[in-house]
Design a protein around this motif. Structure first.
Motif, PDB file in Angstrom:
ATOM      1  N   PRO A  14      37.016  37.399  42.192  1.00  0.00           N
ATOM      2  CA  PRO A  14      38.376  37.259  42.450  1.00  0.00           C
ATOM      3  C   PRO A  14      39.004  38.086  43.523  1.00  0.00           C
ATOM      4  O   PRO A  14      38.611  39.396  43.276  1.00  0.00           O
ATOM      5  CB  PRO A  14      39.142  37.045  41.237  1.00  0.00           C
ATOM      6  N   LYS A  16      42.344  40.662  44.333  1.00  0.00           N
ATOM      7  CA  LYS A  16      43.350  41.163  43.489  1.00  0.00           C
ATOM      8  C   LYS A  16      44.349  41.403  44.189  1.00  0.00           C
ATOM      9  O   LYS A  16      44.358  41.762  45.676  1.00  0.00           O
ATOM     10  CB  LYS A  16      42.868  42.642  42.767  1.00  0.00           C
ATOM     11  N   PHE A  40      44.983  39.928  38.957  1.00  0.00           N
ATOM     12  CA  PHE A  40      43.820  39.077  39.859  1.00  0.00           C
ATOM     13  C   PHE A  40      44.491  37.972  40.295  1.00  0.00           C
ATOM     14  O   PHE A  40      45.665  37.419  39.967  1.00  0.00           O
ATOM     15  CB  PHE A  40      42.639  38.426  38.892  1.00  0.00           C
ATOM     16  N   SER A 109      35.320  43.520  44.262  1.00  0.00           N
ATOM     17  CA  SER A 109      34.916  42.427  43.301  1.00  0.00           C
ATOM     18  C   SER A 109      33.667  41.968  43.477  1.00  0.00           C
ATOM     19  O   SER A 109      32.965  41.416  42.308  1.00  0.00           O
ATOM     20  CB  SER A 109      35.913  41.133  43.421  1.00  0.00           C
ATOM     21  N   THR A 113      31.283  41.501  40.120  1.00  0.00           N
ATOM     22  CA  THR A 113      30.661  40.295  39.633  1.00  0.00           C
ATOM     23  C   THR A 113      29.370  40.566  39.629  1.00  0.00           C
ATOM     24  O   THR A 113      28.651  39.893  38.839  1.00  0.00           O
ATOM     25  CB  THR A 113      30.963  39.235  40.716  1.00  0.00           C
ATOM     26  N   PHE A 145      37.853  45.363  38.206  1.00  0.00           N
ATOM     27  CA  PHE A 145      37.229  43.908  38.366  1.00  0.00           C
ATOM     28  C   PHE A 145      36.002  44.032  37.072  1.00  0.00           C
ATOM     29  O   PHE A 145      35.871  42.796  36.631  1.00  0.00           O
ATOM     30  CB  PHE A 145      36.526  43.760  39.671  1.00  0.00           C
ATOM     31  N   GLY A 148      37.975  43.317  34.137  1.00  0.00           N
ATOM     32  CA  GLY A 148      38.616  41.946  33.798  1.00  0.00           C
ATOM     33  C   GLY A 148      40.038  41.749  33.674  1.00  0.00           C
ATOM     34  O   GLY A 148      40.164  40.513  32.999  1.00  0.00           O
ATOM     35  N   GLN A 276      43.573  37.612  33.191  1.00  0.00           N
ATOM     36  CA  GLN A 276      42.140  37.701  33.080  1.00  0.00           C
ATOM     37  C   GLN A 276      41.307  37.269  34.264  1.00  0.00           C
ATOM     38  O   GLN A 276      41.562  36.057  34.772  1.00  0.00           O
ATOM     39  CB  GLN A 276      41.578  36.848  31.747  1.00  0.00           C
ATOM     40  N   SER A 277      40.225  37.880  34.390  1.00  0.00           N
ATOM     41  CA  SER A 277      39.346  37.864  35.999  1.00  0.00           C
ATOM     42  C   SER A 277      38.776  36.373  35.712  1.00  0.00           C
ATOM     43  O   SER A 277      38.181  36.023  34.378  1.00  0.00           O
ATOM     44  CB  SER A 277      38.472  38.728  35.873  1.00  0.00           C
ATOM     45  N   HIS A 280      35.250  36.839  34.350  1.00  0.00           N
ATOM     46  CA  HIS A 280      35.042  37.001  32.648  1.00  0.00           C
ATOM     47  C   HIS A 280      35.404  35.614  32.140  1.00  0.00           C
ATOM     48  O   HIS A 280      34.618  35.217  31.092  1.00  0.00           O
ATOM     49  CB  HIS A 280      36.218  37.741  32.176  1.00  0.00           C
TER      50      HIS A 280
END
Length: 287
Positions: A14, A16, A40, A109, A113, A145, A148, A276-277, A280
């Protein structure tokens, strides 16, 4: 037994926003102490992963101008390979929609990830603290990131306090077609470096500004022009060191309406701020 060679894991990376960015001092090592609020967006890149057992890494498509081993995705994967053993490998696909150098954290990000997904795929069972420490070696924004959670950040951006109570508003994000040189901004003699520190309560109540914005708009007039335009609809700010700028709105309908009124030459999108990311939500959802 399932053929794992054909199983792909799709994970968001994502964007930010820095809802504020205060620079409170310059450290002896040349880095800057700052205070910022990270949130995010439900918008960003997507990475797909498929495990291999021959120790090889692939990434497609190649990123123009970025050598394979210099790509943050590959660097993140290499750091985890050191803990996974020589047979751990992966095919990685990147669907890139975030602009490079836009202040949206796209590269950081993507790296985070990669750490999160390969930690799961290779069954390394590293904690978020361990992954965040690895991520910090790749960039100051990577830990947020990895963890999350929307956060108030201090230090160089790595000292994080979660902000689950942050309002999840809708945003219009405008991306002027210029690439801001971050190092140039942080070394500029006109940059404000002595903003008084504030506490989290004040940050949530008053918002704050972006201390980089004045220098950036002086050096890149296109960003100043975009800020003036977006300010006609709602208070606009720059994220990070730019070039992207944003305004917040109370509803998706209002955000879309504003986005549709922008001149056609502006690259813009609407997205919801989330605490929340999305990465996640995919990797740690209840089974």
């Amino acid at each position: 037994m399932a053929d794992t060679s054909s199983i792909w894991l799709d994970v968001p990376a994502p964007a930010k926003l820095n809802l504020m960015l205060h620079i409170t001092g310059r450290r002896p090592d040349g880095y800057h102490n700052l205070q910022t609020v990270f949130q995010f967006l439900d918008y960003g890149d997507t990475l797909s992963f498929r495990a291999r057992d021959d120790g090889q890494l692939t990434l497609e498509p190649a990123v123009d101008g970025v050598p394979f081993e210099d790509n943050l995705i590959v660097r993140a994967a290499r750091l985890l390979q050191q803990k996974a053993g020589k047979h751990a490998g992966a095919d990685i696909r990147l669907k890139k929609i975030l602009p490079m150098g836009g202040g949206l954290g796209g590269g950081s990000s993507d790296a985070a990830t990669t750490l999160l997904a390969l930690n799961t795929m290779w069954q390394l069972n590293l904690s978020l603290d361990e992954l965040a420490a690895i991520g910090l070696t790749l960039g100051a924004d990577v830990p947020v990131f990895v963890r999350g959670e929307a956060a108030f950040a201090e230090g160089v951006g790595e000292v994080l306090t979660p902000l689950p109570e942050l309002e999840e508003r809708w945003f219009v994000v405008v991306c002027p077609q210029v690439h801001v040189n971050t190092a140039k901004i942080f070394s500029h003699e006109g940059l404000t470096r002595n903003t008084d520190p504030i506490n989290i309560r004040t940050a949530l109540r008053q918002g704050g500004r972006n201390d980089c914005q004045q220098v950036v708009t002086m050096l890149y007039p296109e960003i100043g022009k975009a800020l003036n335009l977006l300010n006609k609809f709602s208070h606009a700010k720059m994220t990070g060191t730019g070039a992207c700028i944003f305004s917040s709105f109370g509803s998706e309908t209002e955000a879309i309406s504003v986005s549709e009124q922008l001149p056609a030459e502006y690259v813009a999108f609407t997205a919801k701020g989330v605490n929340q990311s999305p990465a996640h939500k995919v990797l740690f959802r209840p089974s």
